[in-house]
Design a protein around this motif. Sequence first.
Motif, PDB file in Angstrom:
ATOM      1  N   ALA A 166      62.364  70.108  92.818  1.00 32.96           N
ATOM      2  CA  ALA A 166      62.628  71.392  92.569  1.00 32.96           C
ATOM      3  C   ALA A 166      63.170  72.576  92.147  1.00 32.96           C
ATOM      4  N   LEU A 167      64.276  71.868  91.591  1.00 34.91           N
ATOM      5  CA  LEU A 167      65.619  72.461  90.556  1.00 34.91           C
ATOM      6  C   LEU A 167      65.207  71.929  89.613  1.00 34.91           C
ATOM      7  N   ALA A 168      64.426  70.265  89.477  1.00 31.07           N
ATOM      8  CA  ALA A 168      63.751  70.409  87.895  1.00 31.07           C
ATOM      9  C   ALA A 168      63.166  71.606  87.573  1.00 31.07           C
ATOM     10  N   ALA A 169      61.987  71.984  88.638  1.00 33.18           N
ATOM     11  CA  ALA A 169      60.458  72.811  87.935  1.00 33.18           C
ATOM     12  C   ALA A 169      60.759  74.333  88.052  1.00 33.18           C
ATOM     13  N   PHE A 170      62.766  74.497  88.869  1.00 29.56           N
ATOM     14  CA  PHE A 170      63.061  75.604  88.838  1.00 29.56           C
ATOM     15  C   PHE A 170      63.516  75.903  86.580  1.00 29.56           C
ATOM     16  N   ARG A 171      63.873  74.515  86.410  1.00 27.36           N
ATOM     17  CA  ARG A 171      64.743  74.426  85.380  1.00 27.36           C
ATOM     18  C   ARG A 171      63.929  74.564  83.984  1.00 27.36           C
ATOM     19  N   PHE A 172      62.400  74.123  84.023  1.00 28.97           N
ATOM     20  CA  PHE A 172      61.084  74.418  83.101  1.00 28.97           C
ATOM     21  C   PHE A 172      61.037  75.622  82.975  1.00 28.97           C
ATOM     22  N   VAL A 173      61.094  76.771  84.220  1.00 30.20           N
ATOM     23  CA  VAL A 173      60.803  78.126  83.307  1.00 30.20           C
ATOM     24  C   VAL A 173      61.862  78.774  82.153  1.00 30.20           C
ATOM     25  N   PRO A 174      62.594  78.452  82.356  1.00 31.90           N
ATOM     26  CA  PRO A 174      63.602  79.186  81.239  1.00 31.90           C
ATOM     27  C   PRO A 174      63.576  78.158  79.691  1.00 31.90           C
ATOM     28  N   ARG A 175      63.294  77.101  80.511  1.00 27.11           N
ATOM     29  CA  ARG A 175      62.879  76.521  78.883  1.00 27.11           C
ATOM     30  C   ARG A 175      62.300  76.381  78.247  1.00 27.11           C
ATOM     31  N   PHE A 176      61.090  76.606  78.771  1.00 28.03           N
ATOM     32  CA  PHE A 176      59.753  76.587  77.538  1.00 28.03           C
ATOM     33  C   PHE A 176      59.721  78.579  77.238  1.00 28.03           C
ATOM     34  N   ARG A 177      60.173  78.998  78.334  1.00 27.29           N
ATOM     35  CA  ARG A 177      60.516  80.504  77.514  1.00 27.29           C
ATOM     36  C   ARG A 177      61.199  80.361  76.578  1.00 27.29           C
ATOM     37  N   TYR A 178      62.546  79.522  76.260  1.00 31.83           N
ATOM     38  CA  TYR A 178      63.542  79.173  75.047  1.00 31.83           C
ATOM     39  C   TYR A 178      62.750  78.739  73.907  1.00 31.83           C
ATOM     40  N   ARG A 203      45.683  85.620  68.566  1.00 29.03           N
ATOM     41  CA  ARG A 203      45.486  83.828  67.473  1.00 29.03           C
ATOM     42  C   ARG A 203      46.980  84.032  67.827  1.00 29.03           C
ATOM     43  N   ARG A 204      47.582  84.393  67.523  1.00 28.28           N
ATOM     44  CA  ARG A 204      48.948  83.636  67.709  1.00 28.28           C
ATOM     45  C   ARG A 204      49.609  83.897  68.826  1.00 28.28           C
ATOM     46  N   ARG A 205      48.549  83.653  69.955  1.00 25.16           N
ATOM     47  CA  ARG A 205      49.215  83.276  70.682  1.00 25.16           C
ATOM     48  C   ARG A 205      48.550  81.978  71.403  1.00 25.16           C
ATOM     49  N   ALA A 206      47.271  81.934  70.396  1.00 26.67           N
ATOM     50  CA  ALA A 206      46.604  80.587  70.489  1.00 26.67           C
ATOM     51  C   ALA A 206      47.006  78.990  70.348  1.00 26.67           C
ATOM     52  N   GLY A 207      47.944  80.371  69.015  1.00 28.22           N
ATOM     53  CA  GLY A 207      48.898  78.578  68.236  1.00 28.22           C
ATOM     54  C   GLY A 207      50.203  78.695  68.911  1.00 28.22           C
ATOM     55  N   TYR A 208      50.856  79.153  69.605  1.00 29.64           N
ATOM     56  CA  TYR A 208      52.091  78.521  70.429  1.00 29.64           C
ATOM     57  C   TYR A 208      51.278  77.213  71.488  1.00 29.64           C
ATOM     58  N   LEU A 212      54.284  74.460  72.633  1.00 33.68           N
ATOM     59  CA  LEU A 212      54.358  74.634  74.044  1.00 33.68           C
ATOM     60  C   LEU A 212      54.565  73.507  74.648  1.00 33.68           C
ATOM     61  N   LEU A 213      52.970  72.766  74.821  1.00 37.05           N
ATOM     62  CA  LEU A 213      52.695  71.132  75.769  1.00 37.05           C
ATOM     63  C   LEU A 213      53.338  70.775  74.969  1.00 37.05           C
ATOM     64  N   ALA A 214      53.747  70.120  73.854  1.00 40.65           N
ATOM     65  CA  ALA A 214      54.380  68.681  73.083  1.00 40.65           C
ATOM     66  C   ALA A 214      55.866  69.516  73.530  1.00 40.65           C
ATOM     67  N   GLY A 215      56.697  70.381  73.805  1.00 38.85           N
ATOM     68  CA  GLY A 215      57.611  70.398  73.886  1.00 38.85           C
ATOM     69  C   GLY A 215      57.835  70.038  74.837  1.00 38.85           C
ATOM     70  N   GLY A 216      56.899  70.781  76.150  1.00 32.87           N
ATOM     71  CA  GLY A 216      56.865  71.040  77.561  1.00 32.87           C
ATOM     72  C   GLY A 216      56.830  68.764  78.208  1.00 32.87           C
ATOM     73  N   ILE A 217      56.338  68.224  77.266  1.00 32.34           N
ATOM     74  CA  ILE A 217      56.251  67.152  77.141  1.00 32.34           C
ATOM     75  C   ILE A 217      56.961  66.211  77.045  1.00 32.34           C
ATOM     76  N   ARG A 218      57.649  66.391  76.034  1.00 36.43           N
ATOM     77  CA  ARG A 218      58.396  65.683  76.107  1.00 36.43           C
ATOM     78  C   ARG A 218      60.138  65.784  76.488  1.00 36.43           C
ATOM     79  N   HIS A 219      60.359  67.425  77.234  1.00 35.51           N
ATOM     80  CA  HIS A 219      61.375  67.959  78.096  1.00 35.51           C
ATOM     81  C   HIS A 219      61.241  66.883  79.031  1.00 35.51           C
TER      82      HIS A 219
END
Length: 272
Positions: A166-178, A203-208, A212-219
């Motif tokens: 659960a702690l790892a899941a919590f830490r994904f949230v601020p990490r994704f925001r950053y 269009r801008r949001r689609a480009g994120y 963002l997914l690549a960063g999440g997978i690396r994390h």
Amino acid sequence: MPASRTAFDPYASPAARSRWRFLYALGPLAKIAGPAPAMLMLVFVRDLATPAAFLVLAYAVLLVGAHLSMRLLAVLLLAVPAFLALVGVGFAVWTDASRIPHDVVVVRIGDAVLYGAALEIGFSTSLRLGAILALALIGGLTTSGADLTRAVVQQLRVPYRIGYTALAAFRFVPRFRYELEVIRAAHRVRGASRGRGPIAAARRRAGYIVPLLAGGIRHAERMALAMDSRAFGAYPERTERHRVAWRTRDTVFVAAFWVVTAVLFVVLAPWG
């Protein structure tokens, strides 16, 4: 510019800005255990006075014990009351008129009639929701997810495999925001954020999405490697560098909140 002003810690715990902000000095479980009985009993009340009293109590505790930004103050003092008023009117309109007294007519538009009893039911429901939400914010606004997880593992003896997951899941949230802020800044630097209006914003949001997914997978990969290197799950218990102890002030806070809760219920007598 000093390093302390440029460094960003996405996992930083909320800290007190003044010694009067006593909520930051309390344990996470104390801030849950104190309001919990009131939150449970508010589900079963049907009057206006009881949820209104607990809403005022929760706001008083938050305004005194927590450091609230101007934006958060605006949300609590303006947006939440406006939302509760809207919800109250909505519930009043949806109330079945055939099951309530028709003594007081508030509004009549053609065949549609809004009765006083319907308004009372609607606003008692919205006040209950508001009071429960405000009581939950006592712990929610002044406790980090990491401290809550540590308290649950150390004090409630929840298995650390569940708690740290659960702690790892919590830490994904601020990490994704950053990472989202970094991606937005990178797009602005490259001139990829041009245009106005809803189509350009979409269009801008689609480009994120892809970066963002690549960063999440690396994390996630780095986190899995870190957990394996620390032998996560190899032993039934683990040592903890950060201890979250239950102190005397936690007991005092919980006892005081329970006493105030009992007094309010006895005085207001919501069940007659």
